[in-house]
Write a protein that holds these residues in place. Structure first.
Motif, short mmCIF file in Angstrom:
data_model
loop_
_atom_site.label_atom_id
_atom_site.label_comp_id
_atom_site.label_asym_id
_atom_site.label_seq_id
_atom_site.Cartn_x
_atom_site.Cartn_y
_atom_site.Cartn_z
N LEU A 77 0.85 -1.19 0.00
CA LEU A 77 0.00 0.00 0.00
C LEU A 77 0.88 1.24 0.00
O LEU A 77 1.79 1.37 0.82
CB LEU A 77 -0.90 0.02 1.22
N ALA A 134 0.41 1.85 5.02
CA ALA A 134 1.19 2.38 3.90
C ALA A 134 2.69 2.29 4.21
O ALA A 134 3.12 2.67 5.30
CB ALA A 134 0.80 3.82 3.61
N SER A 174 1.52 -2.18 -6.52
CA SER A 174 1.04 -1.44 -5.34
C SER A 174 -0.40 -0.98 -5.51
O SER A 174 -0.87 -0.72 -6.62
CB SER A 174 1.93 -0.22 -5.07
N ARG A 175 -1.10 -0.88 -4.37
CA ARG A 175 -2.36 -0.17 -4.31
C ARG A 175 -2.04 1.25 -3.86
O ARG A 175 -1.25 1.44 -2.94
CB ARG A 175 -3.33 -0.80 -3.30
N LEU A 184 -3.42 4.71 -2.30
CA LEU A 184 -4.51 5.36 -1.58
C LEU A 184 -4.30 6.87 -1.68
O LEU A 184 -3.30 7.40 -1.19
CB LEU A 184 -4.52 4.91 -0.12
N GLY A 188 -8.32 1.52 2.43
CA GLY A 188 -7.00 0.94 2.21
C GLY A 188 -7.01 -0.56 2.03
O GLY A 188 -5.97 -1.16 1.75
N GLU A 221 -7.49 -4.30 0.46
CA GLU A 221 -7.21 -4.83 -0.86
C GLU A 221 -8.51 -4.92 -1.65
O GLU A 221 -9.58 -5.18 -1.11
CB GLU A 221 -6.56 -6.21 -0.76
N ARG A 281 -8.89 4.80 -4.08
CA ARG A 281 -7.92 3.71 -4.20
C ARG A 281 -7.74 3.42 -5.68
O ARG A 281 -8.69 3.05 -6.36
CB ARG A 281 -8.43 2.46 -3.47
#
Length: 391
Positions: free
Chosen positions: A2, A43, A88-89, A91, A108, A110, A141
């Protein structure tokens, strides 16, 4: 992984030349508070999108970088996409966003791309309309691929607006902003006065972390009134912890001299100070310190119970009060470690102190110890049953 992306571009409406991100909020700058929320959500990397650098912004980034997270400044979507790993995600937090942990934790998680939205265009959280019904509420996101899409746009694009459009056009899910999140202080502010008004609401929401009846009806109310004043005066966390510790020692000393009533009153004051310091630690993202304060409250109750049990043992020439104190402390220790969700009626260190106080003033401490032992044991039984149901 994240990663976080925070926009810090707009100037405050009532302070020309000052970025909204550098305005004071919660005893720090808004940017540091936003980074604290992202770190709390897991994160590992935070990027700050800027239009211009100011000394205040650079200082805030440097301070935030000490939170064991990589904080970097970027000026474009292309630069941001290069710094974030492909899987990566991301936010995203809007410029001037004020929110709380539950919102960031939810967004945040998944999952596919998502936009936090509100169907009230007049809401303080509404930033930009997405369709005929929903407006963006400041959190998104997205994927790294979408960042790369924005990087292909002309150089004069608005980074935040373009990001929102790309996410919306890709079919990102709409996550409705709940009433509880809105009451918790979620909004977008571009003025120092607006942030100051939001500050009190967010601080009040942070004091609701503790759910048992004693904290909610007594100690939380004290923390809710005291915390804004303490934060505005930049009272250090160690000052509150030291004050709570001193009151705790005075409480044990009074009990040692046989003044159980006075000792219990001092213990309640110590619990109130420690509860307030726990809320302050939560505000600043110091989860280890907040957890340590919870254990300090248990230690305070343990010291008080054992002290009262020992005094009663000497006074009545029986070990029963001391045994009751040991049983209460052991049961409450197990309750604190129970994985099941704590209920409003459950015992807690502060609830035990409240329950024991009237018995101490009326000279029936042994009956008070019996009451807290039974209360702790019943709560432990409920915690065990809750764990079985969960399994």
């Amino acid at each position: 992984m994240l990663a976080g992306l925070i926009f810090a571009i707009e100037e405050a409406n009532d302070r020309p030349g000052t970025l909204v991100a550098t305005l004071p909020f919660g005893g720090m700058t808004l940017l540091e508070y936003q980074i604290r929320l992202l770190v709390g959500a897991g994160a590992e990397q935070v990027l700050v999108a800027v239009g211009k650098m100011t000394p205040a912004l650079l200082a805030a980034v440097n301070r935030a970088g000490r939170r064991e997270v990589n904080v970097e400044i970027v000026r474009s979507a292309e630069e941001a996409a290069e710094k974030i790993a492909d899987d990566s995600r991301v936010l995203v937090m809007a410029d001037g966003l004020v929110t709380t942990d539950p919102v960031v934790d939810r967004m945040g998680h998944e999952g596919p791309e998502a936009l936090l939205v509100t169907d009230d265009a007049g809401s303080p959280a509404a930033i930009e309309r997405l369709d005929m019904r929903d407006s963006w509420a400041g959190v998104a996101r997205i994927s790294v691929a979408q960042l790369r899409q924005i990087a292909q746009m002309p150089e004069d694009y608005d980074f935040q607006s373009a990001l929102l459009r790309v996410a919306a056009q890709s079919g990102a899910a709409h996550v409705p902003l709940t009433a509880s999140w809105l009451r918790g202080g979620h909004a977008v502010e571009h003025s120092a006065s607006g942030l100051a008004a939001r500050n009190t609401g967010v601080l009040a929401a942070l004091t609701e972390r503790r759910v048992d009846w004693a904290d909610r009806w007594v100690f939380t109310r004290i923390a809710r009134k005291a915390l804004p004043e303490l934060v505005s005066r930049n009272v250090p966390a160690w000052g509150l912890i030291g004050g709570g510790g001193l009151l705790g020692l005075l409480s044990l000393s009074a009990i040692g001299f046989g003044w159980e009533g006075s000792g219990l009153v001092l213990s309640l004051l110590a619990a109130a100070v420690l509860a307030t310091s726990g809320a302050m630690a939560a505000l600043r993202g110091e989860e280890r310190r907040a957890q340590g304060i919870e254990w300090a409250l248990l230690a305070l109750f343990g010291g008080v119970a054992l002290g009262c049990g020992w005094i009663e043992r000497v006074r009545l020439d029986t070990t029963t009060p001391l045994v009751l104190a040991i049983v209460a402390l052991a049961a409450q220790f197990l309750v604190e470690r129970a994985p099941s969700r704590h209920r409003r009626w459950w015992a807690s260190p502060s609830a035990h102190l409240l329950l024991l106080t009237p018995f101490a003033f009326t000279g029936f401490v042994q009956f008070g110890l019996r009451a807290v032992a039974i209360y702790a044991f019943v709560t432990l039984a409920a915690a065990i049953e809750g764990t079985r149901e969960k399994a």
